[in-house]
Write a protein that holds these residues in place. Structure first.
Motif, short mmCIF file in Angstrom:
data_model
loop_
_atom_site.label_atom_id
_atom_site.label_comp_id
_atom_site.label_asym_id
_atom_site.label_seq_id
_atom_site.Cartn_x
_atom_site.Cartn_y
_atom_site.Cartn_z
N SER A 69 -67.22 63.94 -6.47
CA SER A 69 -67.53 62.75 -5.67
C SER A 69 -66.49 62.53 -4.58
CB SER A 69 -67.60 61.51 -6.58
OG SER A 69 -68.65 61.66 -7.50
N THR A 70 -65.24 62.82 -4.91
CA THR A 70 -64.15 62.66 -3.93
C THR A 70 -64.33 63.62 -2.77
OG1 THR A 70 -62.65 62.00 -5.70
CG2 THR A 70 -61.63 62.69 -3.65
N CYS A 73 -66.69 61.98 -0.45
CA CYS A 73 -66.07 60.82 0.20
C CYS A 73 -65.09 61.24 1.29
CB CYS A 73 -65.33 59.96 -0.83
SG CYS A 73 -66.46 58.88 -1.68
N ASN A 74 -64.36 62.33 1.04
CA ASN A 74 -63.33 62.76 1.99
C ASN A 74 -63.91 63.58 3.13
OD1 ASN A 74 -61.50 61.47 0.45
ND2 ASN A 74 -60.64 63.30 -0.50
N ARG A 77 -68.46 61.99 4.48
CA ARG A 77 -68.53 60.56 4.19
C ARG A 77 -69.92 59.96 4.40
NH1 ARG A 77 -64.50 57.61 2.78
NH2 ARG A 77 -64.63 55.35 2.95
N ALA A 80 -72.07 60.53 1.40
CA ALA A 80 -71.41 60.42 0.09
C ALA A 80 -72.17 59.55 -0.90
CB ALA A 80 -70.00 59.89 0.28
N THR A 84 -73.30 61.16 -4.34
CA THR A 84 -72.59 60.76 -5.56
C THR A 84 -73.55 60.45 -6.70
OG1 THR A 84 -70.76 59.93 -4.24
CG2 THR A 84 -70.87 59.13 -6.48
N ASN A 303 -72.49 54.03 3.54
CA ASN A 303 -71.33 54.92 3.49
C ASN A 303 -70.81 55.06 2.06
OD1 ASN A 303 -70.69 56.32 5.72
ND2 ASN A 303 -69.46 54.71 6.67
N CYS A 304 -69.71 55.76 1.93
CA CYS A 304 -69.14 56.05 0.61
C CYS A 304 -68.77 54.76 -0.13
CB CYS A 304 -67.90 56.90 0.80
SG CYS A 304 -67.09 57.25 -0.74
N GLN A 308 -62.42 56.22 -5.32
CA GLN A 308 -61.85 57.47 -5.84
C GLN A 308 -60.48 57.29 -6.48
OE1 GLN A 308 -62.30 58.39 -1.61
NE2 GLN A 308 -60.72 59.90 -1.97
#
Length: 414
Positions: A69-70, A73-74, A77, A80, A84, A303-304, A308
């Motif tokens: 998931s990170t 997100c990184n 994005r 995400a 996720t 968005n995300c 995290q």
């Protein structure tokens, strides 16, 4: 005491029938107690490790899910939030499989990449101001296996997951079976004959006032080997079970170690996404042929929303603190378990030697009197040997023990 059933004697006796019945109950409880004491350290060894491995596997799954998931997100994005949800679903499947549910690992991995494709197409390959429609996303999901946007990475992931999850799942199931075997033998149901023989061995001397005399070693072995003959039949399969655990433990290492596979899953996903980006223009053409041009709905992806930092710190600490890796922990467990290979074959000897029988050279009880030594033949362990037992009549197998042996055979085969 002229109505005694078992503790009859030529000498006067201080037992009544009622007392004899109470002694019979006590004799059974005693032997049960001694059985449970002798298996307590083995049972603790297996159950403590089963719990520890399960906990570590749960932790690994959470950590792998967080890593994946990170990644979104990184690095990705804008997609995400959608991705996720699919990541979560996938790792739920991994946990279900690992802890015994019958689902296909191959299906779970493929479903993950199927559901990921519409999201990647919408945000990376053919991004627009609005999202593709649900119908269009469904067409992409179904077409993923033909179009192969992620190259051979899903196949690679299937191979790694199957090769690492199945041994770990089997290992856990085997440990739980080990606990079941011990529970079963700890609560063995003794036959009527056997209960009487145990009474004669342990408490009949009390009726003659001989409260301090213990049974002779040979006499004790005959009685206990007779009463535990069905348990001794487990010996061969128990040895095979420990050997199989040893083999599967050493096979759970290297590139297919579950720790390695789960914690590197996110980098496989990243490779898959990079591959899809590189093949972008060609993929658009293929998609147009199968699904037509994108149909879009006026809706914006969120968005995300994944926090995290929440879990990752705690999880990373967990792995740093436990410097012992899974492989080391398995090795240590197996090396302790090896000491118990002959547990069921030598159980009667253990009980008589540690708890029940008189020491060598001490006058002892032979079932009728206190003597210098026991003169009858001493038989071996197991059902076959009991036909020559001068003390106990053994009637053959016990269905509960046969069932346990079948389970051991099955898990060894698995």
């Amino acid at each position: 005491g002229d109505d005694l059933q078992v503790c009859t004697s030529k000498n006067p006796t201080c037992c009544t029938k009622k007392m004899e019945e109470r002694y019979q109950t006590a004799a059974k409880q005693d032997i049960q107690q001694v059985l449970q004491t002798s298996s307590a350290t083995l049972k603790f060894l297996i159950s403590r490790n089963a719990a520890a491995f399960q906990e570590t596997f749960e932790m690994l799954i959470r950590l792998a899910e967080n890593y994946t998931s990170t990644l979104f997100c990184n690095a990705y994005r804008n997609m995400a939030a959608e991705a996720t949800a699919h990541v979560q679903e996938f790792f739920t499947d991994v946990g279900l499989f690992l802890f015994g549910t019958d689902i296909s690992t191959e299906e779970s991995v493929n479903r993950f990449f199927d559901t990921l494709f519409p999201v990647v197409y919408n945000h990376v390959i053919n991004p627009g101001l609005t999202d593709i429609s649900l119908e269009y996303a469904e067409c992409l999901r179904v077409a993923r296996r033909d179009i192969m946007p992620f190259g051979n990475i899903p196949q690679k992931a299937v191979g790694q997951m199957e090769r690492s999850l199945l041994p770990s799942r089997t290992f856990l199931q085997a440990l739980n079976l080990g606990i079941e075997v011990i529970n079963m033998t700890d609560h063995l149901h003794f036959s009527k004959d056997c209960s009487r023989d145990l009474l004669r061995m342990q408490y009949c001397p009390h009726c003659q006032g001989l409260t301090l005399s213990k049974p002779c070693m040979g006499y004790c072995l005959n009685i206990i080997r007779g009463c535990l003959a069905v348990i001794a039949e487990i010996d061969l399969h128990w040895r095979g079970y420990i050997q199989a655990l040893e083999e599967i433990s050493s096979a759970m290492s290297g590139a297919y170690d579950i720790e390695h596979v789960l914690l590197n899953f996110h980098s496989l996903v990243n490779d898959a996404l990079v591959q899809a980006q590189i093949n972008g223009p060609g993929l658009s053409e293929q998609v147009n042929k199968i699904c037509g041009p994108p149909v879009r709905n006026p809706k914006q992806s969120p968005n995300c929303s994944f926090d995290q930092n929440k879990d990752n710190q705690g999880l990373k600490m967990f792995f740093r603190d436990s410097e012992e890796t899974l492989a080391n922990r398995r090795k240590e467990f197996i090396s302790h378990l090896r000491f118990y290979r002959a547990f069921y074959g030598s159980l009667a000897d253990q009980l008589c030697g540690n708890e029940l029988a008189a020491a060598d050279g001490v006058p002892c009880w032979n079932g009728e009197d206190v003597v210098r030594s026991y003169t009858h033949r001493v038989v071996g362990s197991g059902i076959k040997a009991q036909s020559a037992n001068p003390e106990v009549k053994v009637k053959g197998t016990d269905p509960v023990i046969s069932q346990i042996i079948d389970k051991l055979k099955h898990v060894i085969q698995v």
